[in-house]
Design an enzyme around this catalytic site. Sequence first.
Site, PDB file in Angstrom:
ATOM      1  N   ASP A 151     -35.554 -25.370-131.902  1.00 55.36           N
ATOM      2  CA  ASP A 151     -36.390 -24.220-132.327  1.00 55.36           C
ATOM      3  C   ASP A 151     -35.994 -23.121-132.718  1.00 55.36           C
ATOM      4  O   ASP A 151     -36.494 -22.063-132.530  1.00 55.36           O
ATOM      5  CB  ASP A 151     -37.574 -24.100-131.174  1.00 55.36           C
ATOM      6  CG  ASP A 151     -36.768 -23.290-129.981  1.00 55.36           C
ATOM      7  OD1 ASP A 151     -35.634 -23.782-129.724  1.00 55.36           O
ATOM      8  OD2 ASP A 151     -37.429 -22.663-129.156  1.00 55.36           O
ATOM      9  N   ASP A 175     -35.834 -17.733-132.360  1.00 58.81           N
ATOM     10  CA  ASP A 175     -36.322 -18.901-131.901  1.00 58.81           C
ATOM     11  C   ASP A 175     -37.824 -18.572-131.389  1.00 58.81           C
ATOM     12  O   ASP A 175     -38.140 -17.585-131.342  1.00 58.81           O
ATOM     13  CB  ASP A 175     -35.401 -19.456-130.578  1.00 58.81           C
ATOM     14  CG  ASP A 175     -35.503 -18.460-129.386  1.00 58.81           C
ATOM     15  OD1 ASP A 175     -36.332 -17.698-129.426  1.00 58.81           O
ATOM     16  OD2 ASP A 175     -35.023 -19.044-128.171  1.00 58.81           O
ATOM     17  N   LEU A 176     -38.290 -19.806-131.071  1.00 55.13           N
ATOM     18  CA  LEU A 176     -39.708 -19.849-130.605  1.00 55.13           C
ATOM     19  C   LEU A 176     -39.991 -20.024-129.086  1.00 55.13           C
ATOM     20  O   LEU A 176     -39.408 -20.993-128.416  1.00 55.13           O
ATOM     21  CB  LEU A 176     -40.572 -20.886-131.229  1.00 55.13           C
ATOM     22  CG  LEU A 176     -40.139 -21.232-132.585  1.00 55.13           C
ATOM     23  CD1 LEU A 176     -40.913 -22.421-133.229  1.00 55.13           C
ATOM     24  CD2 LEU A 176     -40.618 -20.119-133.647  1.00 55.13           C
TER      25      LEU A 176
END
Length: 443
Positions: A371, A328-329
């Site tokens: 995300d 994920d970001l």
Amino acid sequence: MGPKTYTPLASFIDLLIDAVFAVDADAHIVFASAACERIFGYTPQEMIGKNMFDMMVPEDRDLTRESVVDVMAGRPQLHFENRYIRKDGQVVHIMWSARWSPAEQLRIGVARDVTERKRAESMQAALYAISEAAYAAEDLLALFKRIHQIVGTLLQADNFSVALYDDETDQLSFPYHVDEYERTSKPSRSVAGTLCAEIIRTGQPLLLTSEAAAARLAELQVSVGANLPFCWLGVPLKSHKGTIGVLIVKSYPGGVYYSDEDQDLLQFVSTQIATVIERQQMQVRLQRMAQYDQLTDLPNRGLLYDRLKVALLAAQREQGRLSLLYLDLDKFKQVNDTLGHGVGDLLLQEVAKRLKRCVRESDTVARVGGDEFVVLLECIVLPEHAALVAEKIHKALSRSFTIDGHNLTIVPSIGIALYPEHGDGEQQLLDHADKAMYFAKKR
């Protein structure tokens, strides 16, 4: 005194709608009634002396010879059918009643033109076949191949193409193209400067003979080299939205000449085909919507799960390895909160592009949440290979992004799961990679 009787005269026979013939043992015509001109295009005088077999469609000659043997053996034929080539080159279907006259040593035959009936039967059969093809075809290419076969039962269609039109890009694509001279067609081209352009603009069919085709091609500045069509026929594929494409048949010198009847017939068939194409395209779109993320065009969670299941079965069968990377970001929420969801969406699209560049064509990059992304690496040799790909992804995503005038930097957190070390089931591996990702984030 009884009623007066009349002897049938040739003038009476000339009033018949059907044509009456007398041919000798060698099939040469010795008598032809007036109706033969309407049916065959030749006057009775032109018919005298001709051999019936010379006028016949070559494929029908052997079967006709068998029928002649029966007739001359004293077994009259009542409903024998074969095809002839008219004076104008058109094919006509004939149903014969015939018997042998031993006294005159002649075969007497009555010929009925059943071309319209045969055409109607062929059309009906074609419509049934198209309906069946619509449900049986696995994809549009298989459908177009089957439609080519069906159209070929109605008219000469050695050279047959389906051109589909995208009104948003003004481009023509050729998902199906069979041509004895043009082996391949460009996958996509601008509609301008093609013979299809006028059909798409007007929604009307276009039939061009050799001379007219040459003039039109020159006018449009379309180059076909030395292989100028002898006859070109295109009909629009119409849906409720408008013209979605063109069905094309063409012949080269020495081939057939298409008629207005062929045009009407192909137009009738194209209406059914357009409906089928539209339905198939809708099914493809719905299937894609069910399997792909609409924003990034990456596989979604459901498609990832299916691919992972297949990859695991292959790995188990071949004692191979695979890996899942869950990422994920970090701080992506801040981008949405400060710059808005529009910028956030553009950032996700750029992330998807960079991720795809980091892996092989055979690997899968999926978006499984806001995300969150998962990368499925198939057929890895060593566990270290997964770590190397993870490092490559980390570097690629850590480089700054320029989105809508903003310079953005994000850092991915990546968790790795390996088969067989971390589990042998889909959910087991996904859970392990997910936990490893959270562990990496905390660290």
